[in-house]
Design an enzyme around this catalytic site. Structure first.
Site, short mmCIF file in Angstrom:
data_model
loop_
_atom_site.label_atom_id
_atom_site.label_comp_id
_atom_site.label_asym_id
_atom_site.label_seq_id
_atom_site.Cartn_x
_atom_site.Cartn_y
_atom_site.Cartn_z
N GLU A 82 29.41 4.37 14.14
CA GLU A 82 30.34 3.28 13.83
C GLU A 82 31.18 3.05 15.07
O GLU A 82 32.08 3.82 15.38
CB GLU A 82 31.22 3.67 12.62
CG GLU A 82 30.44 3.88 11.34
CD GLU A 82 29.74 2.64 10.83
OE1 GLU A 82 30.11 1.52 11.27
OE2 GLU A 82 28.81 2.75 10.01
N CYS A 104 39.26 -1.01 14.66
CA CYS A 104 37.96 -1.34 15.26
C CYS A 104 37.44 -2.69 14.81
O CYS A 104 36.60 -3.30 15.49
CB CYS A 104 36.94 -0.24 14.95
SG CYS A 104 36.67 0.05 13.19
#
Length: 455
Positions: free
Chosen positions: A208, A242
């Site tokens: 990720e 993010c």
């Protein structure tokens, strides 16, 4: 010592204890219980790391973890049961089943920016799927890391769930172990290191990562709502998210109105002095502060631009007259700086986004149905929202993950369970019939019959 700890986890997994869904359900319920019982400790630790309030610790960290645990508990029986699938004529009479096996021993490497959510989030499906886990929180949020170790080490034996603190050297030592599954959240640069280490043991990997997530606004959008949701999504956690909107691409005719409304929303949400707002956190450390400060062109500051290195504070900042070649457009920002680029023709959007291809997220504010479909169809991205920001992350029925440089694999809800389990196909054959066409002698009739059966 690390090798020995790994062997202990391997031995516990091979004992078969985690294969029982009742064992997994009990562990998940215990995890939920101990986290809720220690919320005050978690609140204090994350505030110490970068000034996040108890309210935002719950709303942006713990609430999503609790939801994941409850989702897993409610659906564990269904997720872990073998699924029946049809069989083709070639395998008549028979029945096909898909079993969901745990990988085995897993390494989960968390991230500092959401030290609970991004560490415990993948832990939940890992345990639900029946794995043992070594949990490696980030050393950049040390107080949160200590809190996690204290809570989890007191609740679970380390041969089942171990929290390992330490710097990059410790992580490197763990990566040298033959894990069955590695889950990493962080930067693409470190993600490549993790993938190389995993390749040594052919371990399954989920990454990720991040990237420059665009936010596109057309002139037909609800600009007031767009501004509010962009400001919230960008400056939540001081932009250290993010999937935060990294930059805005706005249609020229709507640019000034959007800019003015975003400025107004900053003051509405964070007050005249955001440094005094409990909803605006600090930059994690001086290295990241200096990197962000170097990206700011003071001549292009439309709003904000105030910085205090001693307090690691950077005000919510909007930059205008930005062009794709500016330094701020060359890397993921990961901070409270929002560059705004204008376009006059909607086709201009696609090459700009393509320059930073495969973003982790994409956001589009528009009422143009045709353009919505075109953006979703033409641009590869991990996930995103139409007329909102960030909120796709909170839906457990949507997979969350990246593509290419922004990651591999996905999780959340059932997708998390699948992420940490391996599908095993098993065919059960009846004994009352055996097709003679499998065996010699091979005749023309058998060949004709074989073609009829197999197509």
């Amino acid at each position: 010592m690390i090798a020995e700890k790994f062997k202990q986890q391997r031995a516990f997994f091979l004992s078969g204890a985690t294969l029982d869904p009742r064992f997994r359900e009990k562990a998940l319920k215990k995890l939920l219980r101990v986290l809720k019982a220690n919320e005050s400790l978690l609140d204090e630790a994350i505030f110490q790391d970068f000034g996040k309030s108890a309210y935002e610790n719950y709303s942006t960290e713990l609430a999503t973890v609790y939801a994941e645990i409850k989702e897993a508990i409610c659906n564990l029986g269904e997720w872990s049961s073998p699924g029946k699938v049809p069989v083709n004529l070639t395998n008549f009479p028979g029945k096909g089943y898909i079993h969901h096996d745990p990988f085995g021993v897993c390494l989960i490497i968390g991230s500092w920016n959401y030290p609970y959510q991004l560490t415990l989030g993948p832990l939940v499906p890992a345990l639900a799927a029946g794995n043992t886990v070594v949990l490696k929180p980030s050393e950049l949020s040390p107080a949160s890391s200590v809190a996690l170790r204290k809570i989890l080490s007191e609740a679970f034996p380390e041969e089942y769930l171990m929290v390992s603190e330490g710097d990059a050297d410790v992580t490197t030592q763990w990566l040298a172990q033959p894990f069955d599954k590695i889950f990493f959240t962080g930067s693409p640069r470190v993600g490549k290191i993790v993938m190389k280490a995993a390749a040594e043991h052919l371990a399954s990997v989920t990454l990720e990562l991040g990237g420059k997530s665009p936010c596109i606004v057309t002139s037909c959008a609800n600009l007031k709502m767009a501004a509010r949701r962009i400001v919230w999504g960008k400056f939540l956690n001081a932009g250290q998210t993010c999937i935060a909107p990294d930059y805005v691409l706005v249609e020229q005719s709507a640019a000034q109105k959007l800019l003015d409304e975003m400025k107004r929303q900053i003051h509405l949400i964070y007050g005249e002095d955001p440094s005094r707002s409990e909803g605006f956190v600090r930059i994690i450390n001086h290295r990241h502060f200096d990197r962000l400060a170097a990206l700011v062109d003071t001549e292009k500051v439309f709003e904000g631009g105030i910085m205090d290195a001693e307090r690691l504070y950077i005000a919510p900042t909007i930059l205008t007259n930005v062009v794709p070649d500016d330094p701020i457009m060359q890397e993921e920002i990961f901070g409270p700086l929002l560059p705004v680029i204008t376009f006059t023709n909607r086709e201009e959007v696609f090459p700009i986004v393509e320059k930073h291809r495969n973003p982790l997220a994409l956001y589009l504010f528009t009422s143009d149905r045709r353009f919505k479909k075109e953006v979703v169809r033409r641009i590869p991205f991990g996930g995103g929202c139409i007329n909102d920001t960030l909120m796709h992350f909170t839906n457990p029925n949507l997979p969350f993950g990246g593509v290419g440089n922004s990651g591999t694999g996905s999780y959340h809800g059932v997708f998390g369970f699948r992420c940490f389990s391996r599908e095993k196909g098993v065919l059960h054959k009846g004994l009352w019939f055996e097709p003679f066409v499998k065996y010699p002698p091979f005749t023309g009739f058998k060949k004709w019959l074989m073609r009829l059966m197999m197509g």
